[in-house]
Design an enzyme around this catalytic site. Sequence first.
Site, mmCIF file in Angstrom:
data_model
loop_
_atom_site.group_PDB
_atom_site.id
_atom_site.type_symbol
_atom_site.label_atom_id
_atom_site.label_comp_id
_atom_site.label_asym_id
_atom_site.label_seq_id
_atom_site.Cartn_x
_atom_site.Cartn_y
_atom_site.Cartn_z
ATOM 1 N N CYS C 11 0.605 -1.054 0.094
ATOM 2 C CA CYS C 11 -0.014 -0.284 -0.599
ATOM 3 C C CYS C 11 1.109 1.338 0.021
ATOM 4 O O CYS C 11 2.205 0.993 0.224
ATOM 5 C CB CYS C 11 -0.839 -0.041 1.482
ATOM 6 S SG CYS C 11 -1.866 -1.378 1.255
ATOM 7 N N GLY C 37 -0.157 0.194 -5.066
ATOM 8 C CA GLY C 37 -1.923 -0.116 -5.002
ATOM 9 C C GLY C 37 -2.538 0.265 -6.631
ATOM 10 O O GLY C 37 -2.928 1.648 -5.976
ATOM 11 N N ASN C 111 -0.024 1.027 6.246
ATOM 12 C CA ASN C 111 0.997 0.099 4.898
ATOM 13 C C ASN C 111 1.921 -0.481 6.777
ATOM 14 O O ASN C 111 2.736 0.256 6.902
ATOM 15 C CB ASN C 111 1.809 1.351 4.685
ATOM 16 C CG ASN C 111 2.786 0.739 3.359
ATOM 17 O OD1 ASN C 111 3.969 0.456 2.752
ATOM 18 N ND2 ASN C 111 2.588 -0.770 2.872
ATOM 19 N N GLY C 112 1.952 -1.608 5.581
ATOM 20 C CA GLY C 112 2.513 -2.464 6.954
ATOM 21 C C GLY C 112 1.239 -3.875 6.877
ATOM 22 O O GLY C 112 0.266 -4.318 6.192
ATOM 23 N N CYS C 245 12.588 -2.301 5.355
ATOM 24 C CA CYS C 245 12.493 -3.579 3.717
ATOM 25 C C CYS C 245 13.431 -3.781 2.820
ATOM 26 O O CYS C 245 13.257 -2.493 1.447
ATOM 27 C CB CYS C 245 10.901 -3.334 3.383
ATOM 28 S SG CYS C 245 10.379 -4.307 1.669
ATOM 29 N N TYR C 251 12.756 -3.649 -5.582
ATOM 30 C CA TYR C 251 11.487 -3.287 -6.257
ATOM 31 C C TYR C 251 10.332 -2.259 -6.679
ATOM 32 O O TYR C 251 9.805 -1.322 -7.102
ATOM 33 C CB TYR C 251 11.059 -4.579 -6.630
ATOM 34 C CG TYR C 251 9.579 -5.141 -7.384
ATOM 35 C CD1 TYR C 251 10.021 -5.306 -8.136
ATOM 36 C CD2 TYR C 251 8.654 -5.374 -6.704
ATOM 37 C CE1 TYR C 251 8.700 -5.285 -8.938
ATOM 38 C CE2 TYR C 251 7.251 -5.376 -7.510
ATOM 39 C CZ TYR C 251 7.508 -5.216 -8.750
ATOM 40 O OH TYR C 251 6.476 -5.448 -9.404
ATOM 41 N N CYS C 393 6.903 -13.003 2.640
ATOM 42 C CA CYS C 393 6.378 -11.794 3.723
ATOM 43 C C CYS C 393 5.348 -11.897 4.205
ATOM 44 O O CYS C 393 4.455 -11.947 4.474
ATOM 45 C CB CYS C 393 6.571 -10.421 2.831
ATOM 46 S SG CYS C 393 7.027 -8.631 3.761
ATOM 47 N N CYS C 443 15.459 -5.533 6.802
ATOM 48 C CA CYS C 443 14.678 -6.618 6.463
ATOM 49 C C CYS C 443 15.076 -7.778 5.290
ATOM 50 O O CYS C 443 14.375 -6.798 4.344
ATOM 51 C CB CYS C 443 13.221 -6.893 7.325
ATOM 52 S SG CYS C 443 12.411 -8.081 6.591
ATOM 53 N N CYS C 446 12.251 -12.301 3.284
ATOM 54 C CA CYS C 446 12.397 -12.871 2.395
ATOM 55 C C CYS C 446 12.390 -14.159 1.258
ATOM 56 O O CYS C 446 12.512 -15.021 0.781
ATOM 57 C CB CYS C 446 11.348 -12.049 1.009
ATOM 58 S SG CYS C 446 12.066 -10.166 0.793
#
Lengths: 466, 466, 466, 466
Positions: C11, C37, C111-112, C245, C251, C393, C443, C446
């Site tokens: 988001c 989004g 967001n999260g 992240c 990306y 994730c 983080c 993934c």
Amino acid sequence: MFQNEKPREECGIVGIHNAPEAAKLAYLSLYALQHRGQESAGIAASDGTRLLLHKDNGLVAEVFSETVLDALPGRGAIGHVRYSTTGSTRTANAQPLMANYHGGQVAVAHNGNLTNTDELRTTFEKRGAIFQTSTDTEVFLHLIAHSSAVSFSEALLLSLMRVKGAYSLVLLRPDCMIALRDPRGIRPLVIGKLGDGYAVASETCAFDIIGAEYLREVRPGEIVTFDDTGMKSETPFAQTDPAFCVFENIYYSRPDSLSGVDRRTIYEIRVDLGRELAREHPVPADVVVGVPDSALPAAIGYARESRIPYEMGLIRNHYIGRTFIEPRQSIRDFGARVKYNPVRGVLAGKRVVVVDDSIVRGTTIGKIVAMIRRAGATEIHVRSSAPPWIYPCYYGVDTPSPEELIASRLSVEEIRRQIKADTLGYMSIKGLVKVMPGHLAYCKACFDGAYVAGKPQKFTKEIHEG
Amino acid sequence: MFQNEKPREECGIVGIHNAPEAAKLAYLSLYALQHRGQESAGIAASDGTRLLLHKDNGLVAEVFSETVLDALPGRGAIGHVRYSTTGSTRTANAQPLMANYHGGQVAVAHNGNLTNTDELRTTFEKRGAIFQTSTDTEVFLHLIAHSSAVSFSEALLLSLMRVKGAYSLVLLRPDCMIALRDPRGIRPLVIGKLGDGYAVASETCAFDIIGAEYLREVRPGEIVTFDDTGMKSETPFAQTDPAFCVFENIYYSRPDSLSGVDRRTIYEIRVDLGRELAREHPVPADVVVGVPDSALPAAIGYARESRIPYEMGLIRNHYIGRTFIEPRQSIRDFGARVKYNPVRGVLAGKRVVVVDDSIVRGTTIGKIVAMIRRAGATEIHVRSSAPPWIYPCYYGVDTPSPEELIASRLSVEEIRRQIKADTLGYMSIKGLVKVMPGHLAYCKACFDGAYVAGKPQKFTKEIHEG
Amino acid sequence: MFQNEKPREECGIVGIHNAPEAAKLAYLSLYALQHRGQESAGIAASDGTRLLLHKDNGLVAEVFSETVLDALPGRGAIGHVRYSTTGSTRTANAQPLMANYHGGQVAVAHNGNLTNTDELRTTFEKRGAIFQTSTDTEVFLHLIAHSSAVSFSEALLLSLMRVKGAYSLVLLRPDCMIALRDPRGIRPLVIGKLGDGYAVASETCAFDIIGAEYLREVRPGEIVTFDDTGMKSETPFAQTDPAFCVFENIYYSRPDSLSGVDRRTIYEIRVDLGRELAREHPVPADVVVGVPDSALPAAIGYARESRIPYEMGLIRNHYIGRTFIEPRQSIRDFGARVKYNPVRGVLAGKRVVVVDDSIVRGTTIGKIVAMIRRAGATEIHVRSSAPPWIYPCYYGVDTPSPEELIASRLSVEEIRRQIKADTLGYMSIKGLVKVMPGHLAYCKACFDGAYVAGKPQKFTKEIHEG
Amino acid sequence: MFQNEKPREECGIVGIHNAPEAAKLAYLSLYALQHRGQESAGIAASDGTRLLLHKDNGLVAEVFSETVLDALPGRGAIGHVRYSTTGSTRTANAQPLMANYHGGQVAVAHNGNLTNTDELRTTFEKRGAIFQTSTDTEVFLHLIAHSSAVSFSEALLLSLMRVKGAYSLVLLRPDCMIALRDPRGIRPLVIGKLGDGYAVASETCAFDIIGAEYLREVRPGEIVTFDDTGMKSETPFAQTDPAFCVFENIYYSRPDSLSGVDRRTIYEIRVDLGRELAREHPVPADVVVGVPDSALPAAIGYARESRIPYEMGLIRNHYIGRTFIEPRQSIRDFGARVKYNPVRGVLAGKRVVVVDDSIVRGTTIGKIVAMIRRAGATEIHVRSSAPPWIYPCYYGVDTPSPEELIASRLSVEEIRRQIKADTLGYMSIKGLVKVMPGHLAYCKACFDGAYVAGKPQKFTKEIHEG
């Protein structure tokens, strides 16, 4: 959706000359004529130098928004509503039609049907004409465009000489508006006074909503031109017997509209039809009900003459949308249920006279009889304020093929058995004529097959428009 | 758009239990109840394990498509239509409301108005509750969710004990449906048999369209549960005098619906109201006309009792869309013209009795009187089949503020002068009660101020819903 | 439509404090974050005394019109865009969420992903809470509503103490705006100066479009309050290692956005990733192409480091609508063709390095390899600027199940065979970290499964939202 | 919305002959040509005996649904996309045009512009023709309809003899498809093999999406007929020098399309243009950026030749809708901001070469220069891969009036000052020609005023269509 089993209303036309916000007034007038056509709506407006056009499929209120109307400025406008044809969405056939040709711009709104357009179409195609629609009205435009006449009015006149059939037309030019009817005056067209200007419309109810005052009808064969100098009348055609569509008075027109002939309201004519029907087909009964909404005045007349109490025995649902979702599971007479519901209390244990005004295929009246029977009626006597509809109309009414017209296939007694009524009585043609204002001057070809303005050589649904 | 000057219809609710395509049947039933609410429509369906919901602003036919209905599978469904509030598009307030809580899923459709929700709302907010809408119905859901009762039915019962006001409710759980009415039965709710299953609805006309058979009304204070084992009834409340909304019979309900009390049709009750009105307020006249469509039965009754001929003197335009474009130039009484048109022939030169059933602000009837006068009537006698509406309704009808209710401000003679009628007669409360089935058991707070189920401490438009 | 085979963007959130036309500025900012989004968009605005909300499914430009934005007045606003989930149209899950509770009104954009909401949800349901959505964000609202704290800021703080997971939040109250990030700062959030007021957003590109000036990021664990007195910062949480992240930099974020850590653009970081990738996985080749648009910077970096020419070998079609009609007849690799087309001239007869940044299921890259092969490439060497994506994730990215993640099932060599590349090289985690600004504070769960902020007990798609 | 300051793409046309689901394949092909026109889209299909047509304003994906495509059955179809003209919504001008005339039905899709239609239009109007649109294409249909030739192919040929200007045409008849180009081949048109049938399109990218194989271009002056017997070629015109539109190669065509002349991709030609530009206008600098997306290949070429690093210095927002809401408060260079955003990191402190391909009014490039300056660039050197655009195009490109063309009013140095660049270099016509495949055979009238196919006597925007 379930099939529409009432005769399809033909088109409605309006024109506004010399009034501020002419397009908005045309919109309101069209709205009052919505019963004459729900498929498409359109308005062409003149700002004095050029014409602008907006039309689309849909109801008047759907096709026009404030924004769209504001984009149609000027003091002149004509408009058109067209009946709904199942499944077809041919926006191209919506009216007014507009053309650019050597004489400039012209827009036309047509109510009626020309009967010799096939031949004319072929002639013009041979001479290089391109057609965008399948309508007879476009053929008429080609007549004007191909005319060698110097003035528009001459071109118009020469074009009118070439066409046969039924037509009430309103034409808009950047500098004037013209309203005219075919020599027999088959379809209606009336003139109203609107401030310093004028309004024309298929029915007087279109004047009431905009505060215009009814003056008179456009006479059969009359061409009325509205321009800077006011209103001018010509009657160029050879005199012919008028032949106004009798079904307008029986079914199509709104009851609050005035008859062009004697200024009685259509409502009163229908009440009188009901009275005559009661005289022709009396029956002992407890209650008279009409199929809403159009047959209610005739039911009131029948009740009054017969002294049987009038009741509202059927309620019509007015919220029906264009599409209706049917469950897979069967619901008996679903189509009729969605549209009508019986009022049990006035039907149960009663002998019921049901007055209708337009039996086409016979399926709807059959379902209504079944519905009233289930509501507990002991006897059901169907009375039709129209004579048996036997012949197709070639003059602007959407007609089923003769095989679909129940009265074309079956005798009255056979129809009675099929719709499961206890008795069935149709108004006689003689009785009908007696009740009509002015008595003789009517087209009743759908009842007697006397096609006063000729028949087309080949008549296809495609060509038959508005 | 011009202001709506009729009392706003309240909500309509339906429920289908144990029938294939339950959502489609709910859709059809809602469609038959469209007169009870045009603002929004919604259906919650159960596939046996979980609930799915679709609702939106718009008419039933606009909100639901074949695709949407196919996405609501299962044999159980409830539905809701809500009246239109000008300018507001609060989709959040559309119903059914649905909630996930510790007891699982529940959806609810509500007709009525709770009068003590302000206090309850504050209480719950203090305990941490979050509200998504401004509706009293959401407060009711919080009551259930906060209940410490082990079973849903106990939680429901305890919640009902806490609320005051008027409520007919249909609740849907994944495995059952519950229909109930407040102890006085202020708002209607009826039960029908539908194949192996059941239907419930605000009015019996919703049964006719789907072929369900009317069984009986949900009794005041009764809770009816429909589950695998069939239909179960409880009557947990202390006995109270019933008080059915008398305005349902006068104006809100469809004439083809049956009264829950004695199975007469609403139509017949209204004809009787008209007869009583003629006895209370006779007048020499030539013609009786009703304001279409709701007041027509009362007009028929008045005509029958007075032996003055009944005529359709006003035609109503049924194609009105939600928005209507008004020209800048003034057209006298434009709003009324768009909706009604007089039938001159039956009014000109006549003494006219005009029967109406719901005079709210007095502006519409005033315009109708002017319209009939312009059509040539020599005398105009207004008769109202409802008594003067003086007090606001707190039980589910969208009420103008007391200052807007003309009968709250003015005497009958003052109203007569304002609407420019020659005479004006309102039905008496006594006469009204006499005509009603079962005679005494009615809420008529809008006429006499006797609020049988209490008044809210503060009553704001915002909270007052459906 | 063909399946989306790129990781779904999470988001995007924005906030505007103390600026005229705040909702319009929020709208423009959301528009710049549209890549985060495309499913739904929403804005809540404060006029100083109360909050108003509009949200719907669709792109920002579809959801908001001039009329809608004019109905959201005031100097404060927050907004949200949500990624697209195939087939689901749960408008209810669109954000911002808004609640009325004992402390007044509050709106929140998130967001999260919270990882312990299941337990909290159960707890609240036991205490009577009703849930409208399946989102973790609603649980957070219930935490605030159930808090016994006197002030909103205390309630907020106590609520934050109870939640685990990743969250960047913007909250709007009638009189203030609050922006905050979880203690590890997993998801981005930055602050800009906007005239006399402030803006916050997921990325700095949202500031550029409205002319706001980037100040700094909201620090991990920081709560920033914007009110009449300006901007206040608190850092109430115990100190924790940050863990931003890393996939944002690889990306998700727009290349023109600035990294919160060192103000380099994301573009530069990605070019450096491409360089590192070239050092880790060199190969003799004639041309380097990137998968447009996100992998182009990495391809430029790879080309620069390897001194192999960079070319635009794949063209992306930007006109793709949400639905795409597929012919019944099979067209090979139809889905990829609709989105990408090879530039034959730069591929035919060449050894091609293809740089991608996000191999999820492996199907798209497989089709791209086939497409390039058909265009005449002699060798195809796939390079991924991201390490193999092995673990789901739980912190706000829409993740396929582990079985769908190709790198979770197959070894690099097996993947190479499946996508039919000549060689395949993934960036190492070590190399990735080396390139990132500030090196260690990321983080990368993934890639390495080290879930810095915990895992949910049970993790369902339903609960995992934006 | 802010003014579009790029040259408006002209139209795109496609044809499918003898393939199942021809309309769906036409739809996909049109979708690949969407960059050539975003205003309207249309498809005419033949089921072997008659033609059906659907067209509307909007993008391909908006105009066509599965339902609409299913209503266009058959194995033959042609399609058209038309560029966007601000504010105009003249659906009537959408193509294909279709006509019913004496020779039957014909539909036509046209890319280009006829220069002598005014005279022809007048001639036909004198002979009675009616026009529905303001397009030159309709004049062409009238030529065919008015021809006295016996066969369609003769009528077509005689009609082509009468028109001047630029035209690539695809015509559909119930039983065949015809593709042709004007004698100079100004606008593109290519042929592909598609299973047992054929495809034609403005560009080869339309073949890739449907899996058709590129065969060859339709040659200048060639008429290719596709019918039951396959593909037949005629070249009836006197031999003339070809003059392909050079701007197709510079700007209009998609980079992945193949040049009709030598099968190089447009991408490669543009890279070579960039190289030539670097040789003509070298400058010491730190970074080369292109204006996305069309100028990126030229920027890559410039970078490669100059050995200055290529970077993505501007990011383009691809989510722009057709309408964009602007706040009342001023945001500097708002229009450009919505479309482009600078990547600060690669611009700050750098000497920047900005490569563009189409400077029309000079306003957009001026805003881009300002934007890059604000991002910290120390020097900005603008390079245009097109020569100065001085003369209007009469051959199918939407051209501003000469006064709006900045290069028509100002010298290069004056333009440089106005756009505030440090240096400005335009490609020379000589250099341009050198790079083009086949070197001499191009129309470059927009640069040198040499109108190879004549000029219209009077040229109005109205007549100049797609």
